[in-house]
Design a protein around this motif. Structure first.
Motif, PDB file in Angstrom:
ATOM      1  N   ASP A 175     -18.595 -10.757   3.416  1.00 57.89           N
ATOM      2  CA  ASP A 175     -17.550  -9.845   3.253  1.00 57.89           C
ATOM      3  C   ASP A 175     -16.990  -9.175   4.688  1.00 57.89           C
ATOM      4  O   ASP A 175     -17.827  -8.403   4.935  1.00 57.89           O
ATOM      5  CB  ASP A 175     -17.901  -8.712   2.207  1.00 57.89           C
ATOM      6  CG  ASP A 175     -16.624  -7.985   1.672  1.00 57.89           C
ATOM      7  OD1 ASP A 175     -15.506  -7.916   2.538  1.00 57.89           O
ATOM      8  OD2 ASP A 175     -16.788  -7.015   0.789  1.00 57.89           O
ATOM      9  N   ARG A 176     -15.737  -9.576   5.137  1.00 61.72           N
ATOM     10  CA  ARG A 176     -15.525  -8.880   6.323  1.00 61.72           C
ATOM     11  C   ARG A 176     -13.892  -8.312   5.878  1.00 61.72           C
ATOM     12  O   ARG A 176     -13.075  -8.263   6.796  1.00 61.72           O
ATOM     13  CB  ARG A 176     -15.153  -9.962   7.460  1.00 61.72           C
ATOM     14  CG  ARG A 176     -16.441 -10.702   7.902  1.00 61.72           C
ATOM     15  CD  ARG A 176     -17.324  -9.395   8.566  1.00 61.72           C
ATOM     16  NE  ARG A 176     -18.506 -10.173   9.017  1.00 61.72           N
ATOM     17  CZ  ARG A 176     -19.610  -9.984   8.620  1.00 61.72           C
ATOM     18  NH1 ARG A 176     -19.676  -9.460   7.386  1.00 61.72           N
ATOM     19  NH2 ARG A 176     -20.773 -10.518   8.918  1.00 61.72           N
ATOM     20  N   SER A 177     -13.996  -7.634   4.826  1.00 63.47           N
ATOM     21  CA  SER A 177     -12.602  -6.815   4.460  1.00 63.47           C
ATOM     22  C   SER A 177     -12.510  -5.639   5.298  1.00 63.47           C
ATOM     23  O   SER A 177     -13.536  -5.172   5.649  1.00 63.47           O
ATOM     24  CB  SER A 177     -12.693  -6.558   2.964  1.00 63.47           C
ATOM     25  OG  SER A 177     -13.078  -7.692   2.213  1.00 63.47           O
ATOM     26  N   LEU A 178     -11.323  -5.228   5.571  1.00 61.06           N
ATOM     27  CA  LEU A 178     -10.923  -4.139   6.247  1.00 61.06           C
ATOM     28  C   LEU A 178     -10.421  -2.915   5.279  1.00 61.06           C
ATOM     29  O   LEU A 178      -9.454  -3.019   4.446  1.00 61.06           O
ATOM     30  CB  LEU A 178      -9.908  -4.339   7.240  1.00 61.06           C
ATOM     31  CG  LEU A 178      -9.257  -3.242   8.091  1.00 61.06           C
ATOM     32  CD1 LEU A 178     -10.360  -2.375   8.946  1.00 61.06           C
ATOM     33  CD2 LEU A 178      -8.122  -3.517   9.101  1.00 61.06           C
ATOM     34  N   ARG A 179     -10.947  -1.620   5.442  1.00 60.46           N
ATOM     35  CA  ARG A 179     -10.745  -0.631   4.443  1.00 60.46           C
ATOM     36  C   ARG A 179     -10.003   0.293   5.131  1.00 60.46           C
ATOM     37  O   ARG A 179     -10.297   0.966   6.341  1.00 60.46           O
ATOM     38  CB  ARG A 179     -11.919  -0.044   3.817  1.00 60.46           C
ATOM     39  CG  ARG A 179     -11.529   1.293   2.835  1.00 60.46           C
ATOM     40  CD  ARG A 179     -12.492   1.802   2.267  1.00 60.46           C
ATOM     41  NE  ARG A 179     -12.285   2.877   1.468  1.00 60.46           N
ATOM     42  CZ  ARG A 179     -11.910   3.049   0.342  1.00 60.46           C
ATOM     43  NH1 ARG A 179     -11.571   1.679  -0.307  1.00 60.46           N
ATOM     44  NH2 ARG A 179     -11.641   4.335  -0.495  1.00 60.46           N
ATOM     45  N   VAL A 180      -8.588   0.711   4.691  1.00 54.20           N
ATOM     46  CA  VAL A 180      -7.957   1.680   5.262  1.00 54.20           C
ATOM     47  C   VAL A 180      -8.052   2.873   4.534  1.00 54.20           C
ATOM     48  O   VAL A 180      -7.734   3.049   3.241  1.00 54.20           O
ATOM     49  CB  VAL A 180      -6.230   1.349   5.448  1.00 54.20           C
ATOM     50  CG1 VAL A 180      -5.409   2.471   6.181  1.00 54.20           C
ATOM     51  CG2 VAL A 180      -6.034  -0.013   6.383  1.00 54.20           C
TER      52      VAL A 180
ATOM     53  N   GLY B 254       0.908  -1.260  -0.156  1.00 57.37           N
ATOM     54  CA  GLY B 254       0.014  -0.069   0.105  1.00 57.37           C
ATOM     55  C   GLY B 254       1.006   1.405  -0.067  1.00 57.37           C
ATOM     56  O   GLY B 254       1.830   1.292   0.687  1.00 57.37           O
ATOM     57  N   ALA B 255       0.315   2.204  -0.747  1.00 55.53           N
ATOM     58  CA  ALA B 255       1.381   3.517  -0.979  1.00 55.53           C
ATOM     59  C   ALA B 255       0.644   4.327   0.223  1.00 55.53           C
ATOM     60  O   ALA B 255      -0.572   4.500   0.563  1.00 55.53           O
ATOM     61  CB  ALA B 255       1.021   4.229  -2.350  1.00 55.53           C
ATOM     62  N   VAL B 256       1.618   5.017   0.844  1.00 56.04           N
ATOM     63  CA  VAL B 256       1.311   6.014   1.970  1.00 56.04           C
ATOM     64  C   VAL B 256       0.403   7.269   1.274  1.00 56.04           C
ATOM     65  O   VAL B 256       0.798   7.606   0.421  1.00 56.04           O
ATOM     66  CB  VAL B 256       2.642   6.603   2.627  1.00 56.04           C
ATOM     67  CG1 VAL B 256       2.339   7.665   3.743  1.00 56.04           C
ATOM     68  CG2 VAL B 256       3.655   5.452   3.128  1.00 56.04           C
ATOM     69  N   GLY B 257      -0.631   7.358   2.188  1.00 50.68           N
ATOM     70  CA  GLY B 257      -1.500   8.436   1.897  1.00 50.68           C
ATOM     71  C   GLY B 257      -2.666   8.018   0.710  1.00 50.68           C
ATOM     72  O   GLY B 257      -3.703   8.693   0.555  1.00 50.68           O
ATOM     73  N   SER B 258      -2.569   6.801   0.458  1.00 44.58           N
ATOM     74  CA  SER B 258      -3.601   6.166  -0.467  1.00 44.58           C
ATOM     75  C   SER B 258      -4.315   4.939   0.488  1.00 44.58           C
ATOM     76  O   SER B 258      -3.988   4.642   1.307  1.00 44.58           O
ATOM     77  CB  SER B 258      -2.964   5.580  -1.577  1.00 44.58           C
ATOM     78  OG  SER B 258      -2.229   6.464  -2.186  1.00 44.58           O
ATOM     79  N   PRO B 259      -5.626   4.819  -0.033  1.00 41.60           N
ATOM     80  CA  PRO B 259      -6.667   3.916   0.448  1.00 41.60           C
ATOM     81  C   PRO B 259      -6.273   2.841   0.154  1.00 41.60           C
ATOM     82  O   PRO B 259      -5.670   2.225  -1.060  1.00 41.60           O
ATOM     83  CB  PRO B 259      -8.106   4.284   0.093  1.00 41.60           C
ATOM     84  CG  PRO B 259      -7.900   5.175  -1.370  1.00 41.60           C
ATOM     85  CD  PRO B 259      -6.647   5.827  -1.059  1.00 41.60           C
ATOM     86  N   ILE B 260      -6.536   1.377   1.090  1.00 42.58           N
ATOM     87  CA  ILE B 260      -6.398   0.243   0.528  1.00 42.58           C
ATOM     88  C   ILE B 260      -7.185  -0.485   1.357  1.00 42.58           C
ATOM     89  O   ILE B 260      -7.804  -0.219   2.528  1.00 42.58           O
ATOM     90  CB  ILE B 260      -4.943  -0.183   1.203  1.00 42.58           C
ATOM     91  CG1 ILE B 260      -4.543  -1.484   0.538  1.00 42.58           C
ATOM     92  CG2 ILE B 260      -4.578  -0.006   2.584  1.00 42.58           C
ATOM     93  CD1 ILE B 260      -2.973  -2.037   0.709  1.00 42.58           C
ATOM     94  N   VAL B 261      -7.719  -1.720   0.840  1.00 41.96           N
ATOM     95  CA  VAL B 261      -8.518  -2.903   1.211  1.00 41.96           C
ATOM     96  C   VAL B 261      -7.949  -3.916   1.589  1.00 41.96           C
ATOM     97  O   VAL B 261      -7.100  -4.306   0.547  1.00 41.96           O
ATOM     98  CB  VAL B 261      -9.720  -3.106   0.095  1.00 41.96           C
ATOM     99  CG1 VAL B 261     -10.693  -4.378   0.689  1.00 41.96           C
ATOM    100  CG2 VAL B 261     -10.666  -1.648  -0.003  1.00 41.96           C
ATOM    101  N   LEU B 262      -7.862  -4.500   2.755  1.00 40.76           N
ATOM    102  CA  LEU B 262      -7.143  -5.816   3.298  1.00 40.76           C
ATOM    103  C   LEU B 262      -8.451  -6.912   3.181  1.00 40.76           C
ATOM    104  O   LEU B 262      -9.337  -6.617   3.835  1.00 40.76           O
ATOM    105  CB  LEU B 262      -6.895  -5.596   4.538  1.00 40.76           C
ATOM    106  CG  LEU B 262      -5.753  -4.489   4.818  1.00 40.76           C
ATOM    107  CD1 LEU B 262      -5.155  -4.623   6.150  1.00 40.76           C
ATOM    108  CD2 LEU B 262      -4.572  -4.693   3.696  1.00 40.76           C
ATOM    109  N   PRO B 263      -8.369  -7.585   2.190  1.00 40.96           N
ATOM    110  CA  PRO B 263      -9.454  -8.484   1.885  1.00 40.96           C
ATOM    111  C   PRO B 263      -9.772  -9.614   2.955  1.00 40.96           C
ATOM    112  O   PRO B 263      -8.660 -10.209   3.236  1.00 40.96           O
ATOM    113  CB  PRO B 263      -9.170  -9.179   0.566  1.00 40.96           C
ATOM    114  CG  PRO B 263      -7.593  -9.269   0.230  1.00 40.96           C
ATOM    115  CD  PRO B 263      -7.333  -7.798   1.118  1.00 40.96           C
ATOM    116  N   CYS B 264     -10.921  -9.951   3.029  1.00 36.97           N
ATOM    117  CA  CYS B 264     -11.280 -11.111   3.862  1.00 36.97           C
ATOM    118  C   CYS B 264     -12.718 -11.542   3.800  1.00 36.97           C
ATOM    119  O   CYS B 264     -13.782 -11.049   4.342  1.00 36.97           O
ATOM    120  CB  CYS B 264     -11.207 -10.811   5.524  1.00 36.97           C
ATOM    121  SG  CYS B 264     -11.598 -12.361   6.580  1.00 36.97           S
TER     122      CYS B 264
END
Length: 478
Positions: free
Chosen positions: A274-279, A222-232
């Protein structure tokens, strides 16, 4: 159906041949039957399947051209008519089933046996059909009829398996799976090797559980400052219970609850599986190991995701016409094998184009100019290809334009000031010239100037006297 075959009187009949035909269940089986040279006389051909001492007709054609099919395989067995003139009466069985296995005999004219075949059908099955992650399962290979002297083996995704958990029983071979995991998912192949014929059957084994990511430990960038989804994500037919996320920062020894800053403030509605975590915005300190967990059917399922943060650092502030050094930094570069810097530009229509520049971790630009302004992307790759990228935006263009605007504005102020000064000098010179002309004209008539001045003084004196008389008149009357 009527079929007329123009045949001669001579017929060459081959001797009986016994052969094994090994096919996979659900495929097309072709049992050959050739009567030698192309027949020149009307001939009757019959295909029968033996069952102990009894025989059942599968397909038959008489000398008159009448064609008959058996009752059981009426829609799945036939002989291509185009091959009859060649003396070929091959039996085709479509969508073969295990019950189709057995001995088949091709009989031609006057009861003479032409060929004999044993059709063996291989089928791979699973128990249960879709096992739950963590549970036991069984993979079975059935061969109908079972070959007594055959060598049967297993392959998973093309790789041979050791026979440690293999058991052979009558008419089948089983492979046991003690705990179902993503490693056991894929194409299971049962290979049967006979003396003269080999065959195999393949079936795909899936499972219920966490479908994404499949691997127990997965690396995410993940790039700093960008959103990212950790899939689960679980398989759709499941409803996980007691789900959650834990986090172990880099350098820590134990897991801890995920901090609220990494959770979305207002998550959108999502399916129950869907139990993914979004940053929302990755920070440099968000790297570490994240663990997704839940319970299904009394079993605890979990996945670990290793979040690697990426950012671009500059050795010094970016200034016009100065050298620039950018470094692509990752919190963990263990799986990285190479870096690539790409400059991204846009034309007047907004079309994007990327130009590779350097294959290094550190980008060095000797002199920062307008040519180098814009977006620079650092791509990092591993053995499996591109792992991710991080973008750095240069603001040099705005600096250069600001310098230009500042220079042009200062020059404009100077020009305006000079014009104002010149205009002021011209006005002063004009006024001086007018005064000079006025004095020159007055000196030519000095007597007239005296007369005018005396008359003006006398008029002023009279006006003062008149005003004094008016003010004194009313007081004397009283």
């Amino acid at each position: 159906m009527l079929l007329f075959i123009l045949l001669g009187t001579a017929l060459s009949v081959t001797g009986a041949v016994c052969d094994d035909i090994v096919v996979e269940a659900g495929s097309l089986a072709v049992l050959p039957c050739t009567v030698g040279s192309p027949p020149q006389a009307a001939i009757s051909v019959q295909w029968v399947k033996t069952n102990g001492r009894s025989q059942n007709t599968v397909w038959r054609i008489q000398q008159s051209g009448l064609e008959f099919r058996g009752i059981e395989a009426v829609r799945r067995s036939w002989c291509p008519h185009n091959d009859f003139r060649k003396g070929s009466f091959n039996l085709h069985i479509e969508s073969v089933r295990p019950e189709d296995g057995g001995e088949y005999i091709c009989i031609a004219m006057r009861g003479k046996e032409v060929q004999r075949h044993v059709l063996r059908v291989i089928q791979v099955s699973f128990t249960p059909a879709v096992p739950l992650e963590g549970s036991s399962a069984k993979v079975t290979c059935n061969v109908t009829p079972w070959p007594e002297e055959a060598i049967v083996s297993w392959k998973l995704n093309g790789r041979p398996l050791s026979p440690q958990q293999t058991q052979s029983t009558m008419n089948k071979m089983e492979q046991k799976i003690t705990s179902m995991s993503p490693r056991e998912m894929g194409n299971w192949t049962c290979a049967v090797r006979l003396e003269k014929k080999d065959g195999e059957a393949t079936q795909y084994l899936s499972m219920q559980g966490i479908s994404r990511p499949l691997e127990e430990i997965t690396q995410v960038y993940g790039a700093v400052g960008s959103p990212i989804v950790l899939p689960c994500v679980y398989t759709e037919e499941l409803t996980p219970q007691n789900t959650g996320w834990q986090w172990k920062p880099n350098g820590a020894r134990s897991f801890q609850p995920v901090p609220p800053t990494l959770r979305p403030s207002a998550p959108s509605p999502r399916p129950q599986w869907d139990r993914s975590l979004r940053v929302e915005s990755v920070a440099a300190g968000d790297g570490g190991t994240y663990r997704c967990f839940g319970e299904v059917g009394g079993r605890r399922l979990q996945r670990q995701l290793l979040l690697v943060t990426a950012q671009v650092r500059s050795a010094a502030p970016v200034k016009p016409n100065a050298p620039v050094t950018l470094t692509c930094e990752l919190s963990d570069d263990t799986g990285v094998t190479g870096y690539e810097w790409v400059q991204v530009t846009y034309d007047s229509n907004g079309t994007q184009s990327a130009t590779p520049k350097q294959w290094t971790k550190t980008l060095r630009i000797p002199k920062m100019t307008e040519e180098h302004s814009g977006e620079w992307v650092c791509r990092y790759s591993g053995k499996q290809g591109i792992l991710g990228n991080v973008t750095y935006h240069f603001q040099v263009m705005s600096h250069l334009e600001g310098d230009k605007l500042e220079g042009s504005s200062s020059r404009g102020v100077m020009a305006t000031g000079l014009c104002f000064l010149v205009l002021l000098l011209l006005l002063i010179a004009l006024q001086v010239y007018r005064n000079h002309r006025r004095r020159k004209m007055a000196l030519q008539y000095p007597a007239l100037e005296t007369i005018v001045h005396t008359a003006s003084n006398a008029r002023e004196r009279k006006e003062r006297d008149r005003a004094r008389d008016k003010s004194a008149g009313p007081s004397n009357t009283n």
